[in-house]
Write a protein that holds these residues in place. Structure first.
Motif, PDB file in Angstrom:
ATOM      1  N   ARG A 402      21.431  11.220  -8.902  1.00  0.00           N
ATOM      2  CA  ARG A 402      21.465  10.324  -7.760  1.00  0.00           C
ATOM      3  C   ARG A 402      21.314  11.116  -6.454  1.00  0.00           C
ATOM      4  O   ARG A 402      20.662  10.681  -5.528  1.00  0.00           O
ATOM      5  N   ARG A 405      18.081  17.015  -5.696  1.00  0.00           N
ATOM      6  CA  ARG A 405      16.703  17.037  -5.238  1.00  0.00           C
ATOM      7  C   ARG A 405      15.797  16.466  -6.318  1.00  0.00           C
ATOM      8  O   ARG A 405      16.127  16.455  -7.493  1.00  0.00           O
ATOM      9  N   ALA A 406      14.650  15.995  -5.865  1.00  0.00           N
ATOM     10  CA  ALA A 406      13.736  15.313  -6.773  1.00  0.00           C
ATOM     11  C   ALA A 406      13.382  16.173  -7.982  1.00  0.00           C
ATOM     12  O   ALA A 406      13.180  15.664  -9.077  1.00  0.00           O
ATOM     13  N   GLU A 407      13.353  17.523  -7.807  1.00  0.00           N
ATOM     14  CA  GLU A 407      12.915  18.410  -8.885  1.00  0.00           C
ATOM     15  C   GLU A 407      13.805  18.285 -10.126  1.00  0.00           C
ATOM     16  O   GLU A 407      13.361  18.522 -11.240  1.00  0.00           O
ATOM     17  N   ARG A 409      14.804  15.710 -11.463  1.00  0.00           N
ATOM     18  CA  ARG A 409      14.309  14.626 -12.324  1.00  0.00           C
ATOM     19  C   ARG A 409      13.132  15.096 -13.173  1.00  0.00           C
ATOM     20  O   ARG A 409      12.733  14.422 -14.113  1.00  0.00           O
ATOM     21  N   GLN A 410      12.573  16.255 -12.828  1.00  0.00           N
ATOM     22  CA  GLN A 410      11.483  16.836 -13.582  1.00  0.00           C
ATOM     23  C   GLN A 410      11.878  17.058 -15.042  1.00  0.00           C
ATOM     24  O   GLN A 410      11.052  17.067 -15.920  1.00  0.00           O
ATOM     25  N   ALA A 437       2.421  12.610 -11.229  1.00  0.00           N
ATOM     26  CA  ALA A 437       3.738  12.340 -10.656  1.00  0.00           C
ATOM     27  C   ALA A 437       4.703  13.456 -11.028  1.00  0.00           C
ATOM     28  O   ALA A 437       5.596  13.807 -10.252  1.00  0.00           O
ATOM     29  N   TYR A 438       4.503  14.030 -12.220  1.00  0.00           N
ATOM     30  CA  TYR A 438       5.387  15.115 -12.645  1.00  0.00           C
ATOM     31  C   TYR A 438       4.846  16.478 -12.250  1.00  0.00           C
ATOM     32  O   TYR A 438       5.278  17.506 -12.754  1.00  0.00           O
TER      33      TYR A 438
ATOM     34  N   LEU B   6       0.357  16.340  -3.647  1.00  0.00           N
ATOM     35  CA  LEU B   6      -0.375  15.919  -4.840  1.00  0.00           C
ATOM     36  C   LEU B   6       0.243  14.656  -5.440  1.00  0.00           C
ATOM     37  O   LEU B   6      -0.459  13.779  -5.916  1.00  0.00           O
ATOM     38  N   ARG B   7       1.581  14.605  -5.408  1.00  0.00           N
ATOM     39  CA  ARG B   7       2.240  13.401  -5.917  1.00  0.00           C
ATOM     40  C   ARG B   7       1.824  12.181  -5.100  1.00  0.00           C
ATOM     41  O   ARG B   7       1.507  11.130  -5.640  1.00  0.00           O
ATOM     42  N   ALA B  10      -1.565  11.096  -5.958  1.00  0.00           N
ATOM     43  CA  ALA B  10      -1.606  10.388  -7.238  1.00  0.00           C
ATOM     44  C   ALA B  10      -1.171   8.942  -7.045  1.00  0.00           C
ATOM     45  O   ALA B  10      -1.758   8.008  -7.605  1.00  0.00           O
ATOM     46  N   LEU B 213      11.120   5.661 -10.013  1.00  0.00           N
ATOM     47  CA  LEU B 213      12.276   6.315  -9.407  1.00  0.00           C
ATOM     48  C   LEU B 213      12.829   7.450 -10.265  1.00  0.00           C
ATOM     49  O   LEU B 213      13.520   8.326  -9.751  1.00  0.00           O
ATOM     50  N   VAL B 214      12.555   7.445 -11.572  1.00  0.00           N
ATOM     51  CA  VAL B 214      13.058   8.550 -12.391  1.00  0.00           C
ATOM     52  C   VAL B 214      12.083   9.727 -12.411  1.00  0.00           C
ATOM     53  O   VAL B 214      12.392  10.766 -12.976  1.00  0.00           O
ATOM     54  N   THR B 215      10.920   9.556 -11.824  1.00  0.00           N
ATOM     55  CA  THR B 215      10.012  10.698 -11.696  1.00  0.00           C
ATOM     56  C   THR B 215      10.438  11.488 -10.449  1.00  0.00           C
ATOM     57  O   THR B 215      11.271  11.030  -9.684  1.00  0.00           O
ATOM     58  N   PRO B 216       9.853  12.679 -10.253  1.00  0.00           N
ATOM     59  CA  PRO B 216      10.302  13.469  -9.094  1.00  0.00           C
ATOM     60  C   PRO B 216       9.917  12.898  -7.730  1.00  0.00           C
ATOM     61  O   PRO B 216      10.174  13.531  -6.722  1.00  0.00           O
ATOM     62  N   PHE B 217       9.317  11.714  -7.667  1.00  0.00           N
ATOM     63  CA  PHE B 217       8.981  11.140  -6.363  1.00  0.00           C
ATOM     64  C   PHE B 217      10.197  11.029  -5.462  1.00  0.00           C
ATOM     65  O   PHE B 217      11.235  10.527  -5.873  1.00  0.00           O
ATOM     66  N   ARG B 218      10.033  11.464  -4.198  1.00  0.00           N
ATOM     67  CA  ARG B 218      11.073  11.194  -3.210  1.00  0.00           C
ATOM     68  C   ARG B 218      10.788   9.835  -2.599  1.00  0.00           C
ATOM     69  O   ARG B 218       9.640   9.423  -2.528  1.00  0.00           O
ATOM     70  N   ARG B 368      15.888   3.402  -2.696  1.00  0.00           N
ATOM     71  CA  ARG B 368      16.810   4.010  -3.631  1.00  0.00           C
ATOM     72  C   ARG B 368      18.207   3.420  -3.527  1.00  0.00           C
ATOM     73  O   ARG B 368      18.958   3.414  -4.493  1.00  0.00           O
TER      74      ARG B 368
END
Lengths: 590, 372, 380
Positions: A402, A405-407, A409-410, A437-438, B6-7, B10, B213-218, B368
């Motif tokens: 939550r 950082r976004a990483e 979720r990688q 996206a990844y 790049l994200r 995409a 939302l579960v991907t690394p997208f901010r 979010r």
């Protein structure tokens, strides 16, 4: 109407029905289907996704007109006067259209009025329906706020406000937990056995078909076989065996290996052992692993076994090779990758998750089980960072998703309950999007997309919009997209809900292979037998942890004294009911 | 940084694919704006070119006949009846046969000769008082200039003062020159706001938003990825409308395209921001739909499109400060018709930047943090 | 047929009233119906009543006085005294042009240097320059300016200061709307929008929602007939539409003092007809598209936008090119606007009301017929 006609409420002869797909392709939904349902009996339509079960029920209900063939329902030719049929039958569609902004009572009243039930009749019928469905306490609750199981029961109640001459049920138990499922079936069986109602039900739960009088096994619009459940079961006579697991080997690993053996039609883990169905009665040599005998014990066949035997004759034997990751996940299997500590989530004054703690180690398959509304999905959404926790701590791969950082979720892959990739986009476009996206790019991206398409056999559909994929392939695409970036942890939320037995075997084959290569998998499911594939499971109800442990430990809860090994479903129901009555008692005392 | 870019790329690609893949939705993005521009370009006009009138001539002199033929020859007025008596006036007006009834007094010619300023009476059907007022204005102009010319032709002294009039930027005072450039902002706002308001609500309803939302997208990346494609669609639509305005309606473009497109980009960012904001609050597509509709109505009505902002009560004028369409219309008019430069447009552009700078981050935060 | 005897008569009314009751509950429980049915009409009422106004008042003008003779003063005073203008004097033309450019003023009145001398010769000139971008306002301002100067000249002539006054006086009278108040014709037009929103947009959304959520499938396999389903949908939204009408009329009367010169009965009858037409369109669109998104888009394009732009309520149909005028005949809104403007402002003028009402009645019958045909109890 003659007694003769009355005796056969549904009589279908050589029915044909085709649809045009968006692409112009003609799909034969029903191809020469004939069957009859006798008065006062329970007929089950069973078969995989796309077999034509729903189309057949809609034809019977007069909602569609067959292209060809004769169809008489309650003595009326449906095509010529559908209204006359609709006046007299009850029909519960797959997704029963309850008005979610009306209360339980208001929904029921609406259907009573539509069926012309007088107020005197209501005084007699309502108490019976409320008693049967145990919805009495929830009369004033809006239908949208009921759990999945209660919704289905309300849907059934709505179709039963007046005694129909024929009751049609389309997959009434999809997405319904084992407890509610059992209750729903008790109601249906009582209607058939005691009130002499004729019922036609479609289902992909094969243990349900076992309860019926007549089973119609369908595949690709055709009737594969029909008869009593015993007759279908007999197809597997002398071919069913139980294989004990060698020491230290999880049942699912043995199952995965046996399933790949030639000569084996089906293999499922069951009570720590593996149940297999063989192609030939004397084919036990197929069960040898690495040249070792496995000492199979013959077992009593079940409906499901017969069904699988029938299917082995028509469906091509799909590749059962499991799946290969490009590189196995590194790290120690003792590492705790998911840790939940004293987790609480409340919505207003309602506590959906009530102080739950558990740990999952690398490479484990961990199952979250519980009735509808137990808090599984809420826990899941918190783990994935989609919902903030009210209290407590959670760590996934060392981070709280939550806030991290976004990483972070990688490292995880997520497959939602409902197909949730972009429907208008093709398979290729979806994979391309999620790969980007990844953060995959260039050659690596191309390699991974090619890998996913190969592993999930998606090449043939590469340019088809994903909404048009056959059901099972949607599931594969979702899995493929979730695995593109080689996540350490995979979250699967009721990924097999509504899937047919074949698709489920295939799905678990892949999950098993993934976990052997170090991927940690967290699943929720309503199919209790699927819990057998897990290393450990936790059972939740009303947001609380009722039991946690290995499948064997859970089953031990419900073992009758000196009796046989209990099934996972029996154990589950015993645990939940025990907890519920324990909770009810202090209240009753107070 | 590169990863983030790049994200976003995409996501933009995916959004554009989703919008443009289906030929029907491709057509619906280009077809309706062009058709609306054409139909409304013709329909949305306050100019009159066909005024029906009835005549009550009490004078029947050569002067009155000359005035009538001047009216009939104007190309705007069509005589639908010639009345004998006063009480016939009501029937012509009541059943909408005539918009105007023109009464010429008995001593019209004598009055003209004596420079006694005879009075011509013009009765108008005020059911649409705007049209009626415009028609009366036309009559006044023709009658006044007729009087001066008649007097000059008969050797009489003319009026002491002549009035000469001139209009800047729109010499023949055509409403169309005002309306069509204003449609650039109006139509693109309607389409882009609805598109973005629906887009996140649709993803929520279909469950794909969780997947995202579960991907690394901010959240900020999702916001940019959603905003840019919608703005691109808006720019394409704006270009189509500008083409129709110039090639079909032949309205001359006075300014710089660079400045106009700068203004449009800021405007689209602001409207997309509002759309995404609605989207981030709405739970269902129906709510998003109705939410954007409820906002679009006041935005359109209080933008100066149909009636001048200066005529509105003060309170409503304050509301127009948060209305991006108000600024868009003002910018398009100033650039398109007046050839305005950056300096002149700075206040409008800054206002648009401010709207976008408030709505977009809120929307991103809501992605979010919305419960449920 | 046995089924007919058991399910005719009382059963039918019970079914219809059950469906109506259900729909009513849903309306009250869904905030979006309340927004469209009640909040929206009120917002529109305020916007149309207060926000939209074509009444040009206090037009800012710059007066360039190039000489300060009594004559020039007099001419300038005609602007300063008029309600229509708010005048400010500036010294040079250049300054005035700057004010016009940044829209501080909408017009420039220039009184040239030798005004008094030339006035004696009868060749004086006053120049008026308007900002033409907003052509409508510009034209109205020009008209007022000419009027103001004519008034001044007539006064000068009456006082004997000049030989002649203006050649002809044009005496304008506005029937039905003496005060030339644009809310008089905008507020009746609002009724059209409200009825269109409730009748077509809301109905198409709720019917499409039933298809989308699958609630129709179970409903179909009951004794209910498709006409009964349609009635069950129509009646509640009809009532909601009539409430919107009452709200709009009350608002028009109380807030804006718009007169109702025709009979209320006729007004209600005409509104009933239009509402049925709108409901028919909504039902038809949703039955064909079966999707909320598509239905709402189509409904806005074929009902709402034409009701606003092509009905004659904001832009007079008489001003449109013939081809566009022909197109307006397809849309029911134009007939209703015609009836409404007459009933509100003029009175019971049968020559207007009857033909328009007849067309609406015809459209109502046709669209309802099509909606019944399109709503079949079949899936897929």
């Amino acid at each position: 109407m003659s007694a003769d006609v009355q005796a056969v409420p549904v009589s279908a002869q050589n029915l044909h029905k085709s649809f045009k797909r968006g692409t112009g392709e003609i799909v034969k939904a029903l191809d020469d289907v004939s069957f009859a349902a006798k008065a006062g009996t329970l007929t089950a339509l069973v078969g995989p996704d796309g077999a034509g079960k729903t189309t057949l029920l809609r034809l019977i209900a007069g909602l569609m007109v067959p292209d060809q063939g004769e169809l008489e329902v309650v003595g009326v030719k449906v095509a010529s006067d559908p209204q006359a049929v609709q006046d007299r039958i009850g029909y519960m569609p797959q997704k029963f259209g309850l008005y979610e902004d009306l209360s339980v009572q208001e929904n029921l009243d609406l259907y009573a009025d539509l069926h012309g039930v007088t107020s005197e009749q209501r005084q007699e019928v309502y108490p019976r329906l409320f008693e049967m469905t145990q919805l009495g306490r929830f009369r004033e609750r809006l239908a949208g706020k009921l759990s999945g199981g209660m919704k289905q029961k309300l849907g059934l109640a709505c179709t039963l406000v007046r005694a129909p001459e024929l009751l049609l049920l389309d997959e009434p138990t999809v997405g319904v937990d084992p407890l509610s499922r059992r209750e729903l079936w008790e109601i249906v069986l009582k209607l058939v056995r005691e009130d002499g109602l004729t019922v036609v039900v479609s289902t992909s739960y094969l243990d349900e078909a076992e309860l019926c009088d007549h089973a119609v096994v369908m595949h690709a619009g055709k009737v594969l076989s029909q008869g009593t459940p015993d007759e279908i079961t007999a197809e597997a006579r002398d071919r069913v065996f139980i294989v004990a697991t060698p020491d230290g080997m999880p049942a699912r690993s043995l199952q995965a290996r046996l399933f790949q053996q030639k000569g084996v039609i089906d293999a499922v883990p069951e009570a720590g052992q593996v149940r297999v169905v063989l192609e030939a009665p004397d084919g036990t040599e197929a069960l040898a692993i690495d040249g070792h005998e496995t000492a199979p014990r013959p077992a009593k066949p079940r409906f499901e076994d017969g069904f699988m035997v029938l299917f082995a004759t028509v469906a091509e034997r799909a590749e059962r090779s499991g799946m290969e990751l490009d590189r196995p996940v590194s790290g120690n299997s003792a590492d705790v990758v998911v840790e939940v500590d004293d987790l609480v989530r409340s919505f207003g004054d309602f506590t959906a998750v009530d102080h739950i703690s558990f740990k999952v180690r690398r490479g484990e398959i961990y199952g979250l089980l519980g009735p509808n509304g137990a808090g599984k999905s809420t826990t899941f959404r918190m783990l994935c960072g989609l919902l903030p926790a009210s209290h407590g701590r959670l760590q996934v791969a060392g981070a709280d998703l939550r806030t991290s950082r976004a990483e972070a979720r990688q490292k995880l892959g997520y497959v939602a309950q409902k197909f949730s990739l972009y429907g208008q986009l093709s398979v290729d476009e979806n994979l391309d999007f999620f790969a980007s996206a990844y953060g995959l790019r260039g050659r690596r991206k191309a390699e991974r997309i090619a890998w996913a398409k190969r592993q999930f056999e998606l090449d043939q559909f590469a340019s088809l919009p994903s909404i048009q994929l056959p059901g099972g392939f949607k599931q594969r695409l979702a899995m493929g997209a979730a695995l593109l970036h080689e996540p350490d942890i995979l979250f699967l939320d009721e990924a097999t809900s509504g899937a047919d037995p074949m698709a489920r075997r295939e799905f678990w084959g892949r999950i098993t292979a993934l976990s052997e290569q170090g991927v940690t998998v967290i699943v929720t499911t309503h199919f209790m037998e699927e819990a057998e594939y897990c290393d450990r499971i936790i059972i939740l109800d009303a947001g609380q942890n009722l039991a946690e442990g290995t499948p064997a430990e859970i089953r031990a809860h419900a073992r009758p004294e000196g009796g046989e090994e209990a099934t996972m479903e029996d154990a589950f129901i015993a645990i939940v009911e025990q907890a519920r009555s324990a909770r009810a008692q202090p209240k009753a005392a107070a | 940084m590169l990863d983030s870019l790049l994200r976003i790329l995409a996501l933009i690609r995916k959004e554009l694919l989703a919008i443009l893949k289906d030929p029907r939705s491709r057509i619906s993005l280009i077809g309706p704006p062009v058709i609306q521009c054409l139909v409304f370009g013709y329909a949305a006009t306050y100019d009159l070119n066909n005024v029906s009138y009835a005549l009550l001539d009490h004078d029947r002199s050569s002067a009155s006949r000359a005035l009538i033929s001047r009216l009939d020859g104007s190309g705007v007025f069509t005589r639908v009846g010639t009345l004998e008596v006063e009480r016939q006036i009501a029937e012509f007006i009541d059943d909408q046969r005539a918009l105007l009834v023109i009464t010429i007094p008995q001593d019209f010619e004598r009055g003209l000769q004596a420079s006694a300023t005879p009075a011509v009476q013009v009765i108008a059907d005020g059911r649409n008082s705007n049209t009626a007022g415009t028609a009366q204005g036309y009559v006044s102009q023709i009658v006044t200039s007729f009087g001066a010319e008649w007097q000059a032709a008969h050797g009489l002294p003319g009026p002491p003062v002549q009035i000469t009039t001139r209009a800047w930027y729109n010499p023949s005072l055509e409403t169309r020159w005002y309306m069509i450039p204003a449609l650039v902002g109006t139509i693109t706002m309607m389409m882009t706001m609805m598109l973005t308001a629906m887009s996140v609500a649709r993803e929520r309803e279909e469950g794909t938003f969780d997947q995202l939302l579960v991907t690394p997208f901010r959240p900020s990346e999702i916001m940019v990825g959603k905003a840019v494609p919608a703005m691109m669609v808006g720019l394409i639509q704006a270009t189509m409308i500008l083409l129709v305005a110039q090639l079909w309606f032949r309205i001359p473009f006075a300014g710089s395209y660079l400045i106009l497109y700068c203004g449009l980009v800021l405007f689209l960012a602001a409207s997309v921001g509002i759309g995404l904001f609605i989207s981030s609050i709405a739970g269902t597509m129906q709510q998003a739909m109705i939410g954007s509709f409820v906002l679009l109505m006041p935005f359109m009505l209080l933008s100066g499109l149909t009636s001048p902002i200066g005529n509105m009560p003060q309170v409503l004028q304050y509301f127009t400060f948060i209305n991006p369409l108000r600024y868009a219309i003002s910018i398009t008019h100033q650039v398109y018709l007046e050839g305005a430069g950056f300096g002149q447009l700075l206040p409008e552009m800054l206002a648009l930047v401010a709207i976008a700078a408030v709505t977009l981050p809120i929307a991103a935060w809501m992605f979010r943090n919305r419960l449920g | 047929m046995s089924s007919v005897t058991t399910h005719g008569g009382g059963g039918r009314w019970r079914r219809i009233s059950a469906l109506i009751r259900k729909e009513t509950w849903q309306i009250f429980r869904d905030p979006s119906s309340i927004i469209v049915g009640i909040i929206m009409p009120m917002v529109l009422l305020v916007l149309f009543g207060y926000g939209l106004s074509f009444d040009v008042k206090n037009v800012p003008v710059a007066i360039v006085m190039e000489e300060s003779s009594a004559e020039a003063r007099g001419a300038a005073s005609s602007f300063e005294l008029s309600d229509y203008f708010s005048a400010r004097e500036v010294k040079t033309m250049a300054e005035a042009e700057r004010l016009l450019l940044d829209k501080s003023v909408n017009a420039i009145v220039r009184i040239p240097a030798d005004f008094a001398r030339r006035m004696e010769q009868g060749t004086a000139e006053i120049q008026i320059l308007v900002h033409g971008t907003d052509a409508n306002t510009a034209r109205i301002s020009l008209g007022y300016a000419q009027g103001a100067i004519a008034v001044w000249m007539a006064r000068e002539a009456a006082l004997g200061r000049v030989v002649t006054g203006p050649p002809i006086d044009v005496e304008n009278r506005m029937w039905f709307n003496d005060a030339n108040n644009s809310s008089y014709f905008l507020v009746p037009g609002l009724v059209v929008l409200v009825m269109t929103l409730i009748g077509a947009l809301l109905t198409s959304l709720v019917v499409a929602r039933e298809w989308e959520r699958g609630t129709f499938e179970a409903l179909f396999v009951t004794p209910v007939r498709s006409t009964e389903i349609l009635l069950g949908k129509t009646v509640p939204y009809f009532v909601l539409g009539m409430m919107g009408l009452a709200l709009s009329i009350a608002g028009a009367k109380l807030l804006f003092d718009v007169p109702i010169r025709g009979s209320l009965v006729l007004l209600v009858i005409a509104s009933t007809l239009y509402l049925i037409v709108a409901l028919g369109i909504g039902l038809l669109i949703s039955s064909v598209t079966k999707s909320q998104f598509v239905a709402s888009q189509i409904t806005i394009i074929v009902t709402f936008l034409p009701a606003m732009m092509l009905s004659g309520f904001m832009f007079d149909i008489r001003s449109m090119p013939v081809a566009i005028q022909a197109i307006t005949h397809i849309f029911p809104a134009r007939y209703f606007v015609s009836v409404l403007q007459t009933l509100f402002l003029a009175g019971d003028i049968w020559a207007v009301v009857l033909p328009n009402a007849a067309v609406l009645a015809g459209m109502a019958a046709l669209l309802m017929g099509l909606a019944i045909r399109a709503t079949r109890k079949t899936i897929g």
